[in-house]
Motif scaffolding. Structure first.
Motif, PDB file in Angstrom:
ATOM      1  N   VAL A   1      19.234 -43.933 -10.461  1.00  0.00           N
ATOM      2  CA  VAL A   1      20.352 -43.091 -10.040  1.00  0.00           C
ATOM      3  C   VAL A   1      21.054 -42.592 -11.306  1.00  0.00           C
ATOM      4  O   VAL A   1      21.320 -43.380 -12.223  1.00  0.00           O
ATOM      5  N   LEU A   2      21.332 -41.308 -11.364  1.00  0.00           N
ATOM      6  CA  LEU A   2      22.089 -40.721 -12.465  1.00  0.00           C
ATOM      7  C   LEU A   2      23.515 -40.471 -12.002  1.00  0.00           C
ATOM      8  O   LEU A   2      23.739 -39.913 -10.922  1.00  0.00           O
ATOM      9  N   VAL A   3      24.477 -40.905 -12.825  1.00  0.00           N
ATOM     10  CA  VAL A   3      25.888 -40.681 -12.526  1.00  0.00           C
ATOM     11  C   VAL A   3      26.460 -39.772 -13.601  1.00  0.00           C
ATOM     12  O   VAL A   3      26.373 -40.070 -14.796  1.00  0.00           O
ATOM     13  N   ASP A   4      27.019 -38.650 -13.171  1.00  0.00           N
ATOM     14  CA  ASP A   4      27.635 -37.685 -14.089  1.00  0.00           C
ATOM     15  C   ASP A   4      29.042 -37.414 -13.583  1.00  0.00           C
ATOM     16  O   ASP A   4      29.259 -36.572 -12.713  1.00  0.00           O
ATOM     17  N   GLY A   5      30.004 -38.169 -14.122  1.00  0.00           N
ATOM     18  CA  GLY A   5      31.365 -38.062 -13.613  1.00  0.00           C
ATOM     19  C   GLY A   5      31.413 -38.539 -12.175  1.00  0.00           C
ATOM     20  O   GLY A   5      31.044 -39.667 -11.857  1.00  0.00           O
ATOM     21  N   GLY A   6      31.825 -37.647 -11.274  1.00  0.00           N
ATOM     22  CA  GLY A   6      31.885 -37.998  -9.864  1.00  0.00           C
ATOM     23  C   GLY A   6      30.611 -37.697  -9.101  1.00  0.00           C
ATOM     24  O   GLY A   6      30.531 -37.960  -7.895  1.00  0.00           O
ATOM     25  N   LEU A   7      29.613 -37.152  -9.777  1.00  0.00           N
ATOM     26  CA  LEU A   7      28.357 -36.798  -9.115  1.00  0.00           C
ATOM     27  C   LEU A   7      27.338 -37.928  -9.240  1.00  0.00           C
ATOM     28  O   LEU A   7      27.181 -38.520 -10.308  1.00  0.00           O
ATOM     29  N   VAL A   8      26.671 -38.208  -8.132  1.00  0.00           N
ATOM     30  CA  VAL A   8      25.632 -39.239  -8.104  1.00  0.00           C
ATOM     31  C   VAL A   8      24.323 -38.573  -7.702  1.00  0.00           C
ATOM     32  O   VAL A   8      24.237 -37.938  -6.646  1.00  0.00           O
ATOM     33  N   VAL A   9      23.311 -38.706  -8.559  1.00  0.00           N
ATOM     34  CA  VAL A   9      22.024 -38.041  -8.319  1.00  0.00           C
ATOM     35  C   VAL A   9      20.933 -39.101  -8.222  1.00  0.00           C
ATOM     36  O   VAL A   9      20.543 -39.692  -9.226  1.00  0.00           O
ATOM     37  N   PRO A  10      20.418 -39.377  -7.019  1.00  0.00           N
ATOM     38  CA  PRO A  10      19.325 -40.340  -6.880  1.00  0.00           C
ATOM     39  C   PRO A  10      17.965 -39.673  -7.006  1.00  0.00           C
ATOM     40  O   PRO A  10      17.842 -38.460  -6.811  1.00  0.00           O
ATOM     41  N   ASP A  11      16.950 -40.468  -7.369  1.00  0.00           N
ATOM     42  CA  ASP A  11      15.560 -40.023  -7.402  1.00  0.00           C
ATOM     43  C   ASP A  11      15.227 -39.324  -8.721  1.00  0.00           C
ATOM     44  O   ASP A  11      15.930 -38.413  -9.157  1.00  0.00           O
ATOM     45  N   SER A  12      14.125 -39.755  -9.336  1.00  0.00           N
ATOM     46  CA  SER A  12      13.760 -39.222 -10.660  1.00  0.00           C
ATOM     47  C   SER A  12      13.483 -37.724 -10.626  1.00  0.00           C
ATOM     48  O   SER A  12      13.805 -37.002 -11.586  1.00  0.00           O
ATOM     49  N   ALA A  13      12.886 -37.217  -9.540  1.00  0.00           N
ATOM     50  CA  ALA A  13      12.612 -35.777  -9.460  1.00  0.00           C
ATOM     51  C   ALA A  13      13.907 -34.979  -9.383  1.00  0.00           C
ATOM     52  O   ALA A  13      14.042 -33.921 -10.009  1.00  0.00           O
ATOM     53  N   HIS A  14      14.882 -35.486  -8.618  1.00  0.00           N
ATOM     54  CA  HIS A  14      16.168 -34.802  -8.511  1.00  0.00           C
ATOM     55  C   HIS A  14      16.946 -34.894  -9.814  1.00  0.00           C
ATOM     56  O   HIS A  14      17.685 -33.973 -10.178  1.00  0.00           O
ATOM     57  N   ILE A  15      16.776 -36.025 -10.511  1.00  0.00           N
ATOM     58  CA  ILE A  15      17.425 -36.171 -11.814  1.00  0.00           C
ATOM     59  C   ILE A  15      16.881 -35.126 -12.782  1.00  0.00           C
ATOM     60  O   ILE A  15      17.641 -34.475 -13.509  1.00  0.00           O
ATOM     61  N   GLN A  16      15.576 -34.944 -12.801  1.00  0.00           N
ATOM     62  CA  GLN A  16      14.989 -33.911 -13.664  1.00  0.00           C
ATOM     63  C   GLN A  16      15.550 -32.541 -13.320  1.00  0.00           C
ATOM     64  O   GLN A  16      15.937 -31.772 -14.214  1.00  0.00           O
ATOM     65  N   ARG A  17      15.571 -32.228 -12.040  1.00  0.00           N
ATOM     66  CA  ARG A  17      16.072 -30.929 -11.592  1.00  0.00           C
ATOM     67  C   ARG A  17      17.536 -30.750 -11.993  1.00  0.00           C
ATOM     68  O   ARG A  17      17.945 -29.660 -12.417  1.00  0.00           O
ATOM     69  N   TYR A  18      18.318 -31.806 -11.854  1.00  0.00           N
ATOM     70  CA  TYR A  18      19.741 -31.748 -12.217  1.00  0.00           C
ATOM     71  C   TYR A  18      19.904 -31.469 -13.710  1.00  0.00           C
ATOM     72  O   TYR A  18      20.726 -30.620 -14.115  1.00  0.00           O
ATOM     73  N   LEU A  19      19.132 -32.155 -14.528  1.00  0.00           N
ATOM     74  CA  LEU A  19      19.220 -31.951 -15.977  1.00  0.00           C
ATOM     75  C   LEU A  19      18.853 -30.523 -16.355  1.00  0.00           C
ATOM     76  O   LEU A  19      19.451 -29.932 -17.259  1.00  0.00           O
ATOM     77  N   GLU A  20      17.891 -29.963 -15.640  1.00  0.00           N
ATOM     78  CA  GLU A  20      17.450 -28.606 -15.933  1.00  0.00           C
ATOM     79  C   GLU A  20      18.474 -27.569 -15.475  1.00  0.00           C
ATOM     80  O   GLU A  20      18.823 -26.640 -16.228  1.00  0.00           O
ATOM     81  N   LEU A  21      18.973 -27.720 -14.250  1.00  0.00           N
ATOM     82  CA  LEU A  21      19.850 -26.698 -13.667  1.00  0.00           C
ATOM     83  C   LEU A  21      21.307 -26.840 -14.087  1.00  0.00           C
ATOM     84  O   LEU A  21      21.998 -25.837 -14.297  1.00  0.00           O
ATOM     85  N   ARG A  22      21.771 -28.073 -14.207  1.00  0.00           N
ATOM     86  CA  ARG A  22      23.199 -28.297 -14.463  1.00  0.00           C
ATOM     87  C   ARG A  22      23.496 -28.623 -15.916  1.00  0.00           C
ATOM     88  O   ARG A  22      24.623 -28.436 -16.364  1.00  0.00           O
ATOM     89  N   ARG A  23      22.522 -29.124 -16.633  1.00  0.00           N
ATOM     90  CA  ARG A  23      22.752 -29.497 -18.027  1.00  0.00           C
ATOM     91  C   ARG A  23      21.963 -28.624 -19.001  1.00  0.00           C
ATOM     92  O   ARG A  23      22.020 -28.836 -20.202  1.00  0.00           O
ATOM     93  N   GLY A  24      21.204 -27.665 -18.469  1.00  0.00           N
ATOM     94  CA  GLY A  24      20.514 -26.700 -19.317  1.00  0.00           C
ATOM     95  C   GLY A  24      19.377 -27.236 -20.143  1.00  0.00           C
ATOM     96  O   GLY A  24      19.004 -26.653 -21.172  1.00  0.00           O
ATOM     97  N   VAL A  25      18.770 -28.344 -19.703  1.00  0.00           N
ATOM     98  CA  VAL A  25      17.655 -28.930 -20.442  1.00  0.00           C
ATOM     99  C   VAL A  25      16.372 -28.153 -20.114  1.00  0.00           C
ATOM    100  O   VAL A  25      16.079 -27.895 -18.950  1.00  0.00           O
ATOM    101  N   ASP A  26      15.625 -27.817 -21.131  1.00  0.00           N
ATOM    102  CA  ASP A  26      14.411 -27.018 -20.955  1.00  0.00           C
ATOM    103  C   ASP A  26      13.190 -27.877 -21.283  1.00  0.00           C
ATOM    104  O   ASP A  26      12.704 -27.891 -22.404  1.00  0.00           O
ATOM    105  N   PHE A  27      12.725 -28.628 -20.284  1.00  0.00           N
ATOM    106  CA  PHE A  27      11.560 -29.482 -20.505  1.00  0.00           C
ATOM    107  C   PHE A  27      10.263 -28.669 -20.573  1.00  0.00           C
ATOM    108  O   PHE A  27       9.373 -28.983 -21.350  1.00  0.00           O
ATOM    109  N   ASP A  28      10.159 -27.642 -19.711  1.00  0.00           N
ATOM    110  CA  ASP A  28       8.870 -26.980 -19.489  1.00  0.00           C
ATOM    111  C   ASP A  28       8.921 -25.470 -19.681  1.00  0.00           C
ATOM    112  O   ASP A  28       8.043 -24.750 -19.196  1.00  0.00           O
ATOM    113  N   GLY A  29       9.910 -24.987 -20.396  1.00  0.00           N
ATOM    114  CA  GLY A  29      10.099 -23.548 -20.521  1.00  0.00           C
ATOM    115  C   GLY A  29       8.936 -22.813 -21.152  1.00  0.00           C
ATOM    116  O   GLY A  29       8.717 -21.634 -20.874  1.00  0.00           O
ATOM    117  N   ALA A  30       8.173 -23.482 -21.993  1.00  0.00           N
ATOM    118  CA  ALA A  30       7.072 -22.815 -22.689  1.00  0.00           C
ATOM    119  C   ALA A  30       5.778 -22.802 -21.874  1.00  0.00           C
ATOM    120  O   ALA A  30       4.780 -22.210 -22.302  1.00  0.00           O
TER     121      ALA A  30
END
Length: 235
Positions: A51-80
């Motif tokens: 589970v990922l906790v970002d302030g008041g947001l709780v994000v369960p599941d590794s796939a959702h965590i990846q998606r959250y990092l990409e969409l909300r934190r601007g992480v570019d794992f696979d852009g190339a």
């Protein structure tokens, strides 16, 4: 700061949950500052970790965590990656996480239940540990049967797992990472799964199948050094 809630390390692996290890690898790859909190699965909102906790947001599941990092934190794992490469990664991620994962689970909870209980539930006081593990194990066995893999014989399950391992080893070949020189999100998935076959103190047909391919051991060692060997990717 981001907080990742995961199972504690056990069985000689940084994290004995492939999905917790995947999530931690993704966070380390992201370059974001984070902290780790260890807990049992019942602490998760869906009864599972990570589970990922970002302030008041709780994000369960590794796939959702990846998606959250990409969409909300601007992480570019696979852009190339190209569309074809993304499709390739998606197929191998499903092979590892939705099929090979269950062979690992069978090895632990059906083949070696006592070792698994003492390693993964060590923080639960005895004799409650035996009761809790029995309940968890019954649920997992039911999940395996619902998935379908639990309806096969032992030899069939390990043969399917060995075929998955060989497919991954063949696809990786002598590449440094899945797509060559650069780490991408599929490496977090495959590293976490393969590490949880090779590194645990559990011997059996699945581990023997993986150890037939020295490239897999090298891949795990390389990924672990690249992902977690840096100075300040987490705390």
């Amino acid at each position: 700061m981001l907080k990742l809630i995961v199972l504690p390390g056990a069985l000689g692996v940084r994290n004995a949950s492939a999905f917790c290890l995947k999530a931690e690898a993704l966070l380390a790859m992201s370059g974001l500052q984070y902290e780790i909190e260890y807990a049992l699965p019942n602490k998760g909102p869906r009864g599972k970790l990570p589970v990922l906790v970002d302030g008041g947001l709780v994000v369960p599941d590794s796939a959702h965590i990846q998606r959250y990092l990409e969409l909300r934190r601007g992480v570019d794992f696979d852009g190339a990656l190209t569309a074809l490469q993304r499709a390739d990664a998606h197929a191998y991620r499903r092979l590892a996480e939705e099929h090979l994962y269950w062979a690992i689970t069978y090895s632990r909870f059906v083949e070696h239940p006592d070792l698994t209980r003492e390693a993964l539930f060590a923080t639960v006081p005895w004799p409650l540990r035996r009761i809790v593990f029995s309940i968890v194990r019954s649920g997992i066995v039911a999940e395996m049967r619902g998935h379908g893999i639990g309806r096969h014989t032992r030899d069939e399950i390990f043969a399917m797992g060995a075929a998955d391992v060989e497919a991954i080893a063949t696809r990786l070949a002598d590449n440094r990472y899945f797509f060559g020189a650069r780490l991408t999100s599929i490496d977090a998935s495959l590293y976490a799964i393969i590490a949880n076959i090779i590194q645990p103190s559990i011997d059996g047909p699945l581990k023997a199948a993986a150890l037939r391919f020295p490239s897999l051991t090298s891949y795990v060692t390389r990924c672990e050094a690249s992902v977690f060997g840096g100075a300040a990717t987490g705390s």
